[in-house]
Design a protein around this motif. Structure first.
Motif, PDB file in Angstrom:
ATOM      1  N   GLY A  66     -46.506 100.334 -15.576  1.00  4.43           N
ATOM      2  CA  GLY A  66     -45.478 100.009 -14.603  1.00  4.43           C
ATOM      3  C   GLY A  66     -45.859  98.801 -13.759  1.00  4.43           C
ATOM      4  N   THR A  67     -47.139  98.684 -13.483  1.00  7.41           N
ATOM      5  CA  THR A  67     -47.598  97.522 -12.724  1.00  7.41           C
ATOM      6  C   THR A  67     -47.231  96.243 -13.462  1.00  7.41           C
ATOM      7  OG1 THR A  67     -49.396  98.807 -11.759  1.00  7.41           O
ATOM      8  CG2 THR A  67     -49.667  96.414 -11.766  1.00  7.41           C
ATOM      9  N   MET A  68     -47.433  96.250 -14.782  1.00  2.86           N
ATOM     10  CA  MET A  68     -47.065  95.061 -15.544  1.00  2.86           C
ATOM     11  C   MET A  68     -45.547  94.832 -15.490  1.00  2.86           C
ATOM     12  SD  MET A  68     -47.957  93.810 -19.417  1.00  2.86           S
ATOM     13  CE  MET A  68     -49.735  93.852 -19.277  1.00  2.86           C
ATOM     14  N   ALA A  69     -44.789  95.905 -15.455  1.00  2.00           N
ATOM     15  CA  ALA A  69     -43.322  95.769 -15.372  1.00  2.00           C
ATOM     16  C   ALA A  69     -42.929  95.062 -14.074  1.00  2.00           C
ATOM     17  CB  ALA A  69     -42.659  97.139 -15.469  1.00  2.00           C
ATOM     18  N   ASN A  70     -43.550  95.449 -12.962  1.00  2.00           N
ATOM     19  CA  ASN A  70     -43.243  94.765 -11.699  1.00  2.00           C
ATOM     20  C   ASN A  70     -43.688  93.309 -11.743  1.00  2.00           C
ATOM     21  OD1 ASN A  70     -41.891  96.778 -10.307  1.00  2.00           O
ATOM     22  ND2 ASN A  70     -43.750  97.593  -9.342  1.00  2.00           N
ATOM     23  N   ASP A 204     -41.364 104.588 -15.557  1.00  2.00           N
ATOM     24  CA  ASP A 204     -42.739 104.848 -15.966  1.00  2.00           C
ATOM     25  C   ASP A 204     -42.751 106.087 -16.849  1.00  2.00           C
ATOM     26  OD1 ASP A 204     -45.557 104.821 -16.073  1.00  2.00           O
ATOM     27  OD2 ASP A 204     -45.631 104.021 -14.025  1.00  2.00           O
ATOM     28  N   LEU A 205     -43.482 105.994 -17.956  1.00  2.00           N
ATOM     29  CA  LEU A 205     -43.595 107.165 -18.830  1.00  2.00           C
ATOM     30  C   LEU A 205     -44.741 108.073 -18.393  1.00  2.00           C
ATOM     31  CD1 LEU A 205     -43.054 105.322 -22.235  1.00  2.00           C
ATOM     32  CD2 LEU A 205     -41.384 106.711 -20.986  1.00  2.00           C
ATOM     33  N   THR A 206     -45.624 107.543 -17.527  1.00  2.00           N
ATOM     34  CA  THR A 206     -46.850 108.283 -17.202  1.00  2.00           C
ATOM     35  C   THR A 206     -46.794 109.035 -15.878  1.00  2.00           C
ATOM     36  OG1 THR A 206     -47.900 106.463 -16.008  1.00  2.00           O
ATOM     37  CG2 THR A 206     -48.194 106.504 -18.398  1.00  2.00           C
ATOM     38  N   LYS A 207     -45.651 109.061 -15.224  1.00  2.00           N
ATOM     39  CA  LYS A 207     -45.545 109.839 -13.987  1.00  2.00           C
ATOM     40  C   LYS A 207     -44.987 111.211 -14.378  1.00  2.00           C
ATOM     41  CE  LYS A 207     -47.213 106.431 -11.613  1.00  2.00           C
ATOM     42  NZ  LYS A 207     -46.631 105.430 -10.738  1.00  2.00           N
ATOM     43  N   GLY A 208     -43.847 111.597 -13.859  1.00  2.00           N
ATOM     44  CA  GLY A 208     -43.339 112.936 -14.166  1.00  2.00           C
ATOM     45  C   GLY A 208     -43.066 113.200 -15.640  1.00  2.00           C
ATOM     46  N   VAL A 216     -41.119 101.295 -19.536  1.00  2.00           N
ATOM     47  CA  VAL A 216     -40.069 100.578 -20.262  1.00  2.00           C
ATOM     48  C   VAL A 216     -39.225  99.804 -19.260  1.00  2.00           C
ATOM     49  CG1 VAL A 216     -38.209 100.736 -21.949  1.00  2.00           C
ATOM     50  CG2 VAL A 216     -40.033 102.445 -21.979  1.00  2.00           C
ATOM     51  N   PHE A 217     -39.089  98.510 -19.527  1.00  2.00           N
ATOM     52  CA  PHE A 217     -38.443  97.550 -18.629  1.00  2.00           C
ATOM     53  C   PHE A 217     -37.096  97.182 -19.244  1.00  2.00           C
ATOM     54  CE2 PHE A 217     -37.817  93.051 -17.418  1.00  2.00           C
ATOM     55  CZ  PHE A 217     -38.095  93.072 -16.065  1.00  2.00           C
ATOM     56  N   ALA A 218     -36.020  97.224 -18.448  1.00  2.00           N
ATOM     57  CA  ALA A 218     -34.692  96.993 -19.021  1.00  2.00           C
ATOM     58  C   ALA A 218     -33.892  95.989 -18.210  1.00  2.00           C
ATOM     59  CB  ALA A 218     -33.932  98.323 -19.100  1.00  2.00           C
ATOM     60  N   GLY A 219     -32.940  95.345 -18.870  1.00  3.86           N
ATOM     61  CA  GLY A 219     -32.074  94.369 -18.213  1.00  3.86           C
ATOM     62  C   GLY A 219     -31.085  93.805 -19.213  1.00  3.86           C
ATOM     63  N   SER A 220     -30.527  92.644 -18.886  1.00  2.00           N
ATOM     64  CA  SER A 220     -29.596  92.015 -19.830  1.00  2.00           C
ATOM     65  C   SER A 220     -30.397  91.505 -21.027  1.00  2.00           C
ATOM     66  CB  SER A 220     -28.884  90.844 -19.154  1.00  2.00           C
ATOM     67  OG  SER A 220     -29.824  89.805 -18.912  1.00  2.00           O
ATOM     68  N   LYS A 221     -29.669  91.201 -22.113  1.00  2.00           N
ATOM     69  CA  LYS A 221     -30.329  90.699 -23.317  1.00  2.00           C
ATOM     70  C   LYS A 221     -31.090  89.414 -22.984  1.00  2.00           C
ATOM     71  CE  LYS A 221     -28.911  90.303 -28.138  1.00  2.00           C
ATOM     72  NZ  LYS A 221     -28.904  88.836 -28.353  1.00  2.00           N
ATOM     73  N   ALA A 222     -30.452  88.546 -22.192  1.00  2.00           N
ATOM     74  CA  ALA A 222     -31.085  87.260 -21.843  1.00  2.00           C
ATOM     75  C   ALA A 222     -32.344  87.493 -20.995  1.00  2.00           C
ATOM     76  CB  ALA A 222     -30.093  86.380 -21.095  1.00  2.00           C
ATOM     77  N   ALA A 223     -32.255  88.429 -20.053  1.00  2.00           N
ATOM     78  CA  ALA A 223     -33.416  88.705 -19.188  1.00  2.00           C
ATOM     79  C   ALA A 223     -34.583  89.236 -20.010  1.00  2.00           C
ATOM     80  CB  ALA A 223     -33.034  89.704 -18.098  1.00  2.00           C
ATOM     81  N   ILE A 224     -34.298  90.127 -20.932  1.00  2.61           N
ATOM     82  CA  ILE A 224     -35.385  90.715 -21.731  1.00  2.61           C
ATOM     83  C   ILE A 224     -35.979  89.665 -22.670  1.00  2.61           C
ATOM     84  CG2 ILE A 224     -35.984  92.499 -23.444  1.00  2.61           C
ATOM     85  CD1 ILE A 224     -35.512  93.463 -20.466  1.00  2.61           C
ATOM     86  N   GLU A 225     -35.134  88.812 -23.213  1.00  2.00           N
ATOM     87  CA  GLU A 225     -35.646  87.739 -24.072  1.00  2.00           C
ATOM     88  C   GLU A 225     -36.647  86.878 -23.307  1.00  2.00           C
ATOM     89  OE1 GLU A 225     -32.038  87.036 -27.007  1.00  2.00           O
ATOM     90  OE2 GLU A 225     -32.688  85.153 -26.041  1.00  2.00           O
ATOM     91  N   GLY A 242     -46.073 101.964 -31.585  1.00  2.00           N
ATOM     92  CA  GLY A 242     -45.189 103.105 -31.856  1.00  2.00           C
ATOM     93  C   GLY A 242     -45.852 104.438 -31.599  1.00  2.00           C
ATOM     94  N   ILE A 243     -47.175 104.491 -31.758  1.00  2.00           N
ATOM     95  CA  ILE A 243     -47.892 105.744 -31.493  1.00  2.00           C
ATOM     96  C   ILE A 243     -47.676 106.149 -30.035  1.00  2.00           C
ATOM     97  CG2 ILE A 243     -50.200 106.777 -31.336  1.00  2.00           C
ATOM     98  CD1 ILE A 243     -50.969 105.020 -33.757  1.00  2.00           C
ATOM     99  N   MET A 244     -47.698 105.166 -29.137  1.00  2.00           N
ATOM    100  CA  MET A 244     -47.468 105.430 -27.715  1.00  2.00           C
ATOM    101  C   MET A 244     -45.979 105.597 -27.418  1.00  2.00           C
ATOM    102  SD  MET A 244     -50.348 105.656 -26.482  1.00  2.00           S
ATOM    103  CE  MET A 244     -52.044 105.107 -26.550  1.00  2.00           C
ATOM    104  N   ALA A 245     -45.167 104.781 -28.095  1.00  2.00           N
ATOM    105  CA  ALA A 245     -43.725 104.857 -27.860  1.00  2.00           C
ATOM    106  C   ALA A 245     -43.180 106.224 -28.276  1.00  2.00           C
ATOM    107  CB  ALA A 245     -43.015 103.745 -28.617  1.00  2.00           C
ATOM    108  N   ALA A 246     -43.766 106.807 -29.311  1.00  2.00           N
ATOM    109  CA  ALA A 246     -43.291 108.111 -29.790  1.00  2.00           C
ATOM    110  C   ALA A 246     -43.450 109.173 -28.705  1.00  2.00           C
ATOM    111  CB  ALA A 246     -44.053 108.513 -31.048  1.00  2.00           C
ATOM    112  N   ALA A 247     -44.490 109.033 -27.894  1.00  2.00           N
ATOM    113  CA  ALA A 247     -44.670 109.969 -26.776  1.00  2.00           C
ATOM    114  C   ALA A 247     -43.509 109.806 -25.795  1.00  2.00           C
ATOM    115  CB  ALA A 247     -45.996 109.698 -26.074  1.00  2.00           C
ATOM    116  N   GLY A 248     -43.081 108.561 -25.592  1.00  2.00           N
ATOM    117  CA  GLY A 248     -41.970 108.301 -24.686  1.00  2.00           C
ATOM    118  C   GLY A 248     -40.659 108.866 -25.214  1.00  2.00           C
ATOM    119  N   VAL A 249     -40.445 108.715 -26.513  1.00  2.00           N
ATOM    120  CA  VAL A 249     -39.221 109.274 -27.124  1.00  2.00           C
ATOM    121  C   VAL A 249     -39.219 110.783 -26.933  1.00  2.00           C
ATOM    122  CG1 VAL A 249     -38.050 109.668 -29.331  1.00  2.00           C
ATOM    123  CG2 VAL A 249     -38.983 107.393 -28.806  1.00  2.00           C
ATOM    124  N   TYR A 250     -40.375 111.387 -27.181  1.00  2.00           N
ATOM    125  CA  TYR A 250     -40.494 112.844 -26.997  1.00  2.00           C
ATOM    126  C   TYR A 250     -40.183 113.222 -25.540  1.00  2.00           C
ATOM    127  CZ  TYR A 250     -42.365 117.498 -26.657  1.00  2.00           C
ATOM    128  OH  TYR A 250     -42.474 118.838 -26.411  1.00  2.00           O
TER     129      TYR A 250
END
Ligand SMILES: *Cc1c(COP(=O)(O)O)cnc(C)c1O
Length: 366
Positions: A66-70, A204-208, A216-225, A242-250
């Protein structure tokens, strides 16, 4: 912090202490993977689409923290010398290594708040005039829920009023939503409704949510690009993530609605503390999973109380010299809360040497 090495320690120091469950580990073990930076990793892509959809944004990007997201958000929205308006005590000001100044080169204008909520009038007053001598007001940074405010939720009305002022002034708006799903579950207002008011947002996936890794950081398509360049620049480009992302999907499937249990346990813990000790709750409301306990009524420092409590098998953290922080999470159940409350009561009695009212729900020590 001192951590006892044996006995059944109840760790309420943060909601980041959770360990991945067997079911989550299974999901990680069977994750389909690829190279995130080349043709994409299918599990990362899946996580990003799920988050983008839940937040009502066009696109999303997976990050290590999350720090990197900020940091990405501040680099994306600000140029060196720009000013960020944020609540005093925001996470960016005290727990991100000075990144706003060091990386984005931005200056922070920290304003008064009520458990994180900033009045629209205060934001208006903070805007700088348009003249060459002034710093350029550029970004409004909002934290939902507000960590240092005891996990308080911004009301939708207050958020609308604040973001209206920022929009009118041409500011970009970023939402630090480390615990945005706690706000959704506590208020019944969908995360997307909050996210609609801002340009960029992350969870943040690592809090609750109980994952071992990631945000996971989200915004408009242009912002994410554009944000991808900063992710790479900060060293956040990954490979078989994906090994880490799969935990997030779960976690998105299984661990969001259950946050209500953490919230109920935080309230119950606060009730037991105020019902059986002379300690008080420092924040006017407990909206989510964080309890701030004020030690001033008993005249004990947070350091002394924390050490004593750790000996008794309860880990907590400190907000300041007289405030303890207790956080409920996926890995603590009702019984843990009862035991923790009993140990807090005993710690207070031992440290203060005064007689106490009986516990409402007395729990046998294991
Ligand atoms: C934890 C937290 C962060 C940072 O997230 P990490 O994943 O620990 O880097 C940022 N903002 C808030 C409000 C947080 O609680």
């Amino acid at each position: 912090m001192h951590r006892p090495t044996s006995g059944d320690v109840i760790d309420l120091s943060s909601d980041t202490v959770t360990r991945p469950s067997h079911a989550m580990l299974d999901a990680m073990m069977s994750a389909e993977t690829g190279d995130e930076q080349r043709d994409g990793d299918p599990s990362v892509t899946r996580l990003c689409s799920m988050v983008a959809e839940r937040l009502g944004k066009e696109a999303a990007m997976f990050l290590p923290s999350g720090t990197m997201a900020n940091q990405v958000a501040m680099l994306l929205h600000c140029r060196p010398g720009d000013e960020i308006i944020a609540a005093a005590d925001s996470h960016i000001t005290y727990s991100e290594g000075g990144g706003a100044a060091a990386l984005a080169g931005a200056q922070l204008l920290l304003v008064d708040h009520r458990q994180g909520e900033i009045d629209a009038a205060r934001i208006r007053a903070a805007l700088r005039p348009h003249r060459p001598q002034s710093v350029r007001s550029r970004l409004l940074l909002i934290e939902q829920t507000f960590n240092r405010g005891g996990g308080a939720v911004w009301s939708l009305d207050a958020l609308e009023a604040a973001t209206d002022v920022a929009r009118e002034a041409g500011l970009a708006i970023h939402l630090d939503g480390a615990r945005l799903f706690n706000a959704e579950v506590a208020s019944g207002v969908e995360a997307a409704t909050y996210a609609k008011l801002v340009d960029t947002v992350w969870i943040d996936l690592t809090k609750g949510l109980g994952c071992p890794f990631g945000a996971v950081f989200a915004g408009s398509k242009a912002a994410i690009e554009e944000a991808w360049r900063y992710k790479i620049r900060l060293g956040g480009g990954m490979r078989q993530a994906g090994i880490m992302a799969a935990a997030g999907v779960y976690a998105l499937k299984h661990n969001v609605a259950r946050l209500a249990e953490d919230h109920a346990r935080a309230k119950r813990l606060a009730d037991m503390i105020t019902g059986t000790t002379d300690l008080t709750i420092a924040s006017p409301r407990i909206d989510t999973n964080i309890v701030h306990v004020d030690l001033r009524p008993v005249g004990i420092t947070a350091g002394a109380f924390t050490d004593h409590l750790a000996e008794a098998g309860v880990c907590c953290s400190q907000v300041d010299t007289h405030t303890l922080r207790l956080v409920t999470h996926l890995d603590c159940d009702d019984r843990d809360i009862d035991i923790a409350a009993a140990r807090i009561r005993e710690a207070e009695a031992e440290l203060c040497g005064s007689s106490r009212r009986p516990m409402k729900a007395e729990v046998a020590q294991p």
